[in-house]
Design a protein around this motif. Structure first.
Motif, PDB file in Angstrom:
ATOM      1  N   UNK A 169       0.843  -1.202   0.000  1.00 54.14           N
ATOM      2  CA  UNK A 169       0.000   0.000   0.000  1.00 54.14           C
ATOM      3  C   UNK A 169       0.876   1.249   0.000  1.00 54.14           C
ATOM      4  N   UNK A 170       1.916   1.261   0.851  1.00 57.85           N
ATOM      5  CA  UNK A 170       2.830   2.414   0.898  1.00 57.85           C
ATOM      6  C   UNK A 170       3.551   2.600  -0.441  1.00 57.85           C
ATOM      7  N   UNK A 171       3.766   1.507  -1.155  1.00 51.50           N
ATOM      8  CA  UNK A 171       4.436   1.578  -2.466  1.00 51.50           C
ATOM      9  C   UNK A 171       3.488   2.017  -3.574  1.00 51.50           C
ATOM     10  N   UNK A 172       2.192   2.127  -3.250  1.00 49.22           N
ATOM     11  CA  UNK A 172       1.225   2.599  -4.235  1.00 49.22           C
ATOM     12  C   UNK A 172       0.506   1.510  -5.011  1.00 49.22           C
ATOM     13  N   UNK A 173       0.558   0.272  -4.537  1.00 47.73           N
ATOM     14  CA  UNK A 173      -0.138  -0.808  -5.230  1.00 47.73           C
ATOM     15  C   UNK A 173      -1.655  -0.641  -5.200  1.00 47.73           C
ATOM     16  N   UNK A 174      -2.177  -0.101  -4.121  1.00 42.49           N
ATOM     17  CA  UNK A 174      -3.620   0.071  -3.984  1.00 42.49           C
ATOM     18  C   UNK A 174      -3.894   1.161  -2.957  1.00 42.49           C
ATOM     19  N   UNK A 175      -5.122   1.669  -2.986  1.00 46.00           N
ATOM     20  CA  UNK A 175      -5.503   2.736  -2.074  1.00 46.00           C
ATOM     21  C   UNK A 175      -6.256   2.223  -0.855  1.00 46.00           C
ATOM     22  N   UNK A 176      -7.157   1.262  -1.065  1.00 45.31           N
ATOM     23  CA  UNK A 176      -8.023   0.809   0.008  1.00 45.31           C
ATOM     24  C   UNK A 176      -7.929  -0.711   0.124  1.00 45.31           C
TER      25      UNK A 176
END
Length: 184
Positions: A169-176
């Motif tokens: 998530x921190x790497x930007x794979x997904x938001x929620x």
């Protein structure tokens, strides 16, 4: 780059090579990098241990994990179709890799390319009956031989997945991090 070889018969080492690498990093004064080196090396080794039975299970089906993922993704959709752009996004790999994988699936009669019904520039991927039958058989085999019976406690596995999800998530794979993805 180190070429991967067939694994040798497993004989436990008398010491943990990652712990030894950690000791060497400290001894060489690279203490700031020790946590990262240890994490990357440990996760890389865990990935090797997890992927080996997957590859061995898929080999008789003439599938790589990438080919399996494309077929499984298409089989999960309502009508067995998905725009190429959506497949690239969901698989989280470069479009060139997906195109190459799809080329082989098309060549083998497991997937077809269709023109998008409303966007003349876009391509839709469609799983064939042969592709659906193959991915169903491969999924049963993976579930029996690679995805169950892992040598890790269920709670530990869940915690590891949670830790990796936070990193992703921190790497930007997904938001929620919803537990269930929206239907395709």
């Amino acid at each position: 780059m180190i070429e991967e070889e067939e694994p040798m018969p497993h004989r436990p080492m008398p010491m943990d090579p990652i712990a030894e690498a950690r000791r060497q990093w400290i001894e060489h004064g690279w203490t700031d990098a020790v946590p990262g080196m240890t994490l990357v090396t440990s996760v890389n080794r865990a990935q090797q241990l997890l992927v080996a039975p997957v590859e061995a299970t898929l080999r008789p089906f003439s599938l790589s994990f990438a080919r399996f993922e494309v077929l499984r993704l298409l089989a999960f959709t309502r009508d067995g179709r998905l725009p190429m752009k959506s497949a690239v996004k969901r698989l989280q790999v470069h479009s060139t890799s997906v195109t190459s994988t799809v080329d082989r699936l098309v060549r083998d009669g497991l997937v077809m390319r269709e023109q998008h019904p409303t966007d003349g520039r876009a391509t839709v991927l469609a799983i064939t009956d042969a592709g659906r039958e193959l991915v169903e058989r491969a999924t049963v085999a993976l579930n029996e031989r690679a995805f169950t019976g892992l040598d890790i406690d269920e709670d530990d596995a869940a915690e590891l997945v949670r830790l990796i999800a936070r990193m992703r998530k921190r790497a930007g794979d997904f938001e929620d991090p919803r537990p269930v993805a929206e239907p395709l």
